[in-house]
Design a protein around this motif. Structure first.
Motif, PDB file in Angstrom:
ATOM      1  N   LEU A 202       0.829  -1.204   0.000  1.00  0.00           N
ATOM      2  CA  LEU A 202       0.000   0.000   0.000  1.00  0.00           C
ATOM      3  C   LEU A 202       0.859   1.247   0.000  1.00  0.00           C
ATOM      4  CD1 LEU A 202      -2.705  -0.976   2.650  1.00  0.00           C
ATOM      5  CD2 LEU A 202      -3.005  -0.830   0.171  1.00  0.00           C
ATOM      6  N   GLU A 203       0.353   2.298  -0.618  1.00  0.00           N
ATOM      7  CA  GLU A 203       0.999   3.610  -0.641  1.00  0.00           C
ATOM      8  C   GLU A 203       0.402   4.477   0.471  1.00  0.00           C
ATOM      9  OE1 GLU A 203       3.292   4.603  -2.965  1.00  0.00           O
ATOM     10  OE2 GLU A 203       3.260   2.701  -4.047  1.00  0.00           O
ATOM     11  N   SER A 204       1.147   5.478   0.904  1.00  0.00           N
ATOM     12  CA  SER A 204       0.646   6.399   1.919  1.00  0.00           C
ATOM     13  C   SER A 204      -0.198   7.513   1.318  1.00  0.00           C
ATOM     14  CB  SER A 204       1.811   7.023   2.694  1.00  0.00           C
ATOM     15  OG  SER A 204       2.475   6.039   3.431  1.00  0.00           O
ATOM     16  N   ASP A 205      -0.057   7.753   0.043  1.00  0.00           N
ATOM     17  CA  ASP A 205      -0.775   8.833  -0.632  1.00  0.00           C
ATOM     18  C   ASP A 205      -2.173   8.361  -1.031  1.00  0.00           C
ATOM     19  OD1 ASP A 205      -1.692  10.965  -2.119  1.00  0.00           O
ATOM     20  OD2 ASP A 205      -0.140  10.819  -3.666  1.00  0.00           O
ATOM     21  N   ALA A 206      -3.203   8.910  -0.369  1.00  0.00           N
ATOM     22  CA  ALA A 206      -4.593   8.518  -0.642  1.00  0.00           C
ATOM     23  C   ALA A 206      -4.996   8.818  -2.083  1.00  0.00           C
ATOM     24  CB  ALA A 206      -5.527   9.236   0.324  1.00  0.00           C
ATOM     25  N   ASN A 207      -4.329   9.782  -2.742  1.00  0.00           N
ATOM     26  CA  ASN A 207      -4.668  10.127  -4.126  1.00  0.00           C
ATOM     27  C   ASN A 207      -4.366   8.986  -5.105  1.00  0.00           C
ATOM     28  OD1 ASN A 207      -5.645  12.919  -4.026  1.00  0.00           O
ATOM     29  ND2 ASN A 207      -3.616  13.319  -3.167  1.00  0.00           N
ATOM     30  N   LYS A 208      -3.570   8.019  -4.692  1.00  0.00           N
ATOM     31  CA  LYS A 208      -3.208   6.911  -5.581  1.00  0.00           C
ATOM     32  C   LYS A 208      -4.320   5.868  -5.701  1.00  0.00           C
ATOM     33  CE  LYS A 208       1.585   7.580  -5.426  1.00  0.00           C
ATOM     34  NZ  LYS A 208       2.750   7.164  -6.061  1.00  0.00           N
ATOM     35  N   TYR A 209      -5.378   6.004  -4.907  1.00  0.00           N
ATOM     36  CA  TYR A 209      -6.423   4.988  -4.877  1.00  0.00           C
ATOM     37  C   TYR A 209      -7.739   5.515  -5.442  1.00  0.00           C
ATOM     38  CZ  TYR A 209      -2.997   2.616  -2.150  1.00  0.00           C
ATOM     39  OH  TYR A 209      -1.838   2.038  -1.759  1.00  0.00           O
ATOM     40  N   ALA A 210      -8.192   4.862  -6.491  1.00  0.00           N
ATOM     41  CA  ALA A 210      -9.446   5.265  -7.146  1.00  0.00           C
ATOM     42  C   ALA A 210     -10.611   5.261  -6.157  1.00  0.00           C
ATOM     43  CB  ALA A 210      -9.752   4.337  -8.318  1.00  0.00           C
ATOM     44  N   TYR A 211     -10.610   4.332  -5.209  1.00  0.00           N
ATOM     45  CA  TYR A 211     -11.702   4.252  -4.243  1.00  0.00           C
ATOM     46  C   TYR A 211     -11.791   5.480  -3.345  1.00  0.00           C
ATOM     47  CZ  TYR A 211     -12.266  -0.715  -5.343  1.00  0.00           C
ATOM     48  OH  TYR A 211     -12.502  -1.903  -5.960  1.00  0.00           O
TER      49      TYR A 211
ATOM     50  N   ASN B  59     -12.679  11.350  -5.729  1.00  0.00           N
ATOM     51  CA  ASN B  59     -14.021  11.714  -6.165  1.00  0.00           C
ATOM     52  C   ASN B  59     -13.973  12.155  -7.624  1.00  0.00           C
ATOM     53  OD1 ASN B  59     -13.128  14.399  -6.241  1.00  0.00           O
ATOM     54  ND2 ASN B  59     -13.828  14.807  -4.158  1.00  0.00           N
ATOM     55  N   ALA B  60     -15.006  12.827  -8.084  1.00  0.00           N
ATOM     56  CA  ALA B  60     -15.107  13.224  -9.490  1.00  0.00           C
ATOM     57  C   ALA B  60     -13.983  14.158  -9.932  1.00  0.00           C
ATOM     58  CB  ALA B  60     -16.460  13.889  -9.737  1.00  0.00           C
ATOM     59  N   THR B  61     -13.318  14.837  -9.000  1.00  0.00           N
ATOM     60  CA  THR B  61     -12.225  15.748  -9.354  1.00  0.00           C
ATOM     61  C   THR B  61     -10.929  14.998  -9.652  1.00  0.00           C
ATOM     62  OG1 THR B  61     -11.429  16.044  -7.084  1.00  0.00           O
ATOM     63  CG2 THR B  61     -13.187  17.536  -7.829  1.00  0.00           C
ATOM     64  N   GLY B  62     -10.876  13.706  -9.323  1.00  0.00           N
ATOM     65  CA  GLY B  62      -9.668  12.913  -9.542  1.00  0.00           C
ATOM     66  C   GLY B  62      -8.722  12.924  -8.355  1.00  0.00           C
ATOM     67  N   LYS B  63      -9.100  13.617  -7.273  1.00  0.00           N
ATOM     68  CA  LYS B  63      -8.259  13.668  -6.069  1.00  0.00           C
ATOM     69  C   LYS B  63      -8.990  13.003  -4.911  1.00  0.00           C
ATOM     70  CE  LYS B  63      -5.551  17.561  -7.283  1.00  0.00           C
ATOM     71  NZ  LYS B  63      -4.632  18.486  -6.842  1.00  0.00           N
ATOM     72  N   ALA B  64      -8.197  12.547  -3.946  1.00  0.00           N
ATOM     73  CA  ALA B  64      -8.804  11.952  -2.762  1.00  0.00           C
ATOM     74  C   ALA B  64      -9.703  13.012  -2.120  1.00  0.00           C
ATOM     75  CB  ALA B  64      -7.744  11.500  -1.771  1.00  0.00           C
ATOM     76  N   THR B  65     -10.877  12.585  -1.685  1.00  0.00           N
ATOM     77  CA  THR B  65     -11.830  13.501  -1.089  1.00  0.00           C
ATOM     78  C   THR B  65     -11.191  14.166   0.118  1.00  0.00           C
ATOM     79  OG1 THR B  65     -13.605  12.057  -1.827  1.00  0.00           O
ATOM     80  CG2 THR B  65     -14.168  13.706  -0.170  1.00  0.00           C
ATOM     81  N   ALA B  66     -11.208  15.489   0.125  1.00  0.00           N
ATOM     82  CA  ALA B  66     -10.640  16.234   1.257  1.00  0.00           C
ATOM     83  C   ALA B  66     -11.486  15.982   2.485  1.00  0.00           C
ATOM     84  CB  ALA B  66     -10.601  17.720   0.921  1.00  0.00           C
ATOM     85  N   ARG B  67     -10.835  15.677   3.571  1.00  0.00           N
ATOM     86  CA  ARG B  67     -11.521  15.465   4.836  1.00  0.00           C
ATOM     87  C   ARG B  67     -11.287  16.707   5.680  1.00  0.00           C
ATOM     88  NH1 ARG B  67     -13.552   9.924   5.189  1.00  0.00           N
ATOM     89  NH2 ARG B  67     -13.002   9.947   7.354  1.00  0.00           N
ATOM     90  N   PRO B  68     -12.255  17.129   6.507  1.00  0.00           N
ATOM     91  CA  PRO B  68     -12.079  18.324   7.325  1.00  0.00           C
ATOM     92  C   PRO B  68     -10.778  18.281   8.135  1.00  0.00           C
ATOM     93  CG  PRO B  68     -14.328  17.551   7.486  1.00  0.00           C
ATOM     94  CD  PRO B  68     -13.549  16.512   6.691  1.00  0.00           C
ATOM     95  N   GLY B  69     -10.083  19.387   8.175  1.00  0.00           N
ATOM     96  CA  GLY B  69      -8.836  19.468   8.920  1.00  0.00           C
ATOM     97  C   GLY B  69      -7.695  18.736   8.241  1.00  0.00           C
ATOM     98  N   GLY B  70      -7.879  18.352   6.978  1.00  0.00           N
ATOM     99  CA  GLY B  70      -6.828  17.679   6.240  1.00  0.00           C
ATOM    100  C   GLY B  70      -6.602  16.248   6.675  1.00  0.00           C
ATOM    101  N   ARG B  71      -7.497  15.705   7.508  1.00  0.00           N
ATOM    102  CA  ARG B  71      -7.293  14.346   7.998  1.00  0.00           C
ATOM    103  C   ARG B  71      -7.650  13.328   6.913  1.00  0.00           C
ATOM    104  NH1 ARG B  71     -12.198  12.468   9.402  1.00  0.00           N
ATOM    105  NH2 ARG B  71     -13.799  14.041   9.559  1.00  0.00           N
ATOM    106  N   VAL B  72      -7.044  12.178   7.020  1.00  0.00           N
ATOM    107  CA  VAL B  72      -7.296  11.100   6.066  1.00  0.00           C
ATOM    108  C   VAL B  72      -7.999   9.953   6.780  1.00  0.00           C
ATOM    109  CG1 VAL B  72      -6.224   9.470   4.472  1.00  0.00           C
ATOM    110  CG2 VAL B  72      -5.272  11.740   4.724  1.00  0.00           C
ATOM    111  N   GLY B  73      -7.949   9.918   8.124  1.00  0.00           N
ATOM    112  CA  GLY B  73      -8.540   8.809   8.882  1.00  0.00           C
ATOM    113  C   GLY B  73     -10.050   8.848   8.901  1.00  0.00           C
ATOM    114  N   GLY B  74     -10.654   7.895   9.620  1.00  0.00           N
ATOM    115  CA  GLY B  74     -12.098   7.727   9.667  1.00  0.00           C
ATOM    116  C   GLY B  74     -12.803   8.796  10.453  1.00  0.00           C
ATOM    117  N   GLY B  75     -14.129   8.778  10.370  1.00  0.00           N
ATOM    118  CA  GLY B  75     -14.987   9.763  11.024  1.00  0.00           C
ATOM    119  C   GLY B  75     -15.093   9.522  12.514  1.00  0.00           C
ATOM    120  N   GLY B  76     -15.887  10.343  13.170  1.00  0.00           N
ATOM    121  CA  GLY B  76     -15.996  10.198  14.602  1.00  0.00           C
ATOM    122  C   GLY B  76     -17.311  10.365  15.109  1.00  0.00           C
TER     123      GLY B  76
END
Length: 193
Positions: free
Chosen positions: A164-173, A176-193
């Motif tokens: 696995l890569e650390s860059d979320a942008n490398k994964y199609a899943y 979003n439609a912009t071609g970039k990993a969906t921005a999460r509030p505060g720049g976080r990449v982890g799960g919700g709360g």
């Protein structure tokens, strides 16, 4: 606050899920008939939290009960049921425009109770409401939490062993439609709360 509703008729205290849960449990014991609580509502209404409160109430009212041959008390079993939620949410919840931790699955929880009222166990059946979210999701919406948690949570060596890569942008899943990993509030990449 649970004690406030124990054994009291509905309406004698301000409305609360503890009153409903207590009534359901008392009817189960007195009639021996199966009981049900249906929790529904729009996104962000508190359905998941309400279910947790029902389980917490059941764990509390059965805390002194146990059955012969059981390795855990009713209180412990109730606590274990509540602790399953984060795992289920990781695989079935996603961040949406309306809610950071929106359930994208339905859940049927069946609590198995002895004739004395002790919790014996449970079964949880889930069904995905948005299977398409796995491969495509709306702009500013996110995929299921688990995908972000894997990318953000694994150590470098674990990622390497899973290729696995650390860059979320490398994964199609995760894009979003912009071609970039969906921005999460505060720049976080982890799960919700």
């Amino acid at each position: 606050q649970i004690k406030r509703y124990l054994g009291k008729p509905i309406g004698s205290e301000p409305p609360h899920i503890y009153a409903i849960a207590d009534r359901m449990y008392r009817l189960l014991l007195s009639s021996g008939d199966s009981q049900a609580i249906i929790v529904s509502g729009p996104s962000g209404a508190g359905k998941t939290e309400t279910c947790k409160l029902v389980l917490k109430h059941l764990a509390y009212v059965t805390k002194h009960l146990s059955e012969a041959g059981m390795s855990k008390s009713s209180m412990e079993l109730g606590a274990l049921l509540v602790m399953t939620n984060p795992l289920l949410e990781a695989f079935g919840n996603a961040e949406t425009n309306l809610n950071r931790n929106s359930s994208r699955f339905g859940k049927f929880t069946q609590i198995h109770v002895s004739k004395k009222g002790a919790i014996l166990g449970a079964s949880i059946q889930t069904y995905l409401l948005e299977a398409t979210r796995v491969v495509v999701h709306a702009e500013r919406n996110c995929n299921y939490h688990i995908f972000y948690q894997i990318v953000a949570g694994l150590s470098s060596s674990e990622k390497a062993s899973c290729q696995l890569e650390s860059d979320a942008n490398k994964y199609a899943y995760l894009r979003n439609a912009t071609g970039k990993a969906t921005a999460r509030p505060g720049g976080r990449v982890g799960g919700g709360g």
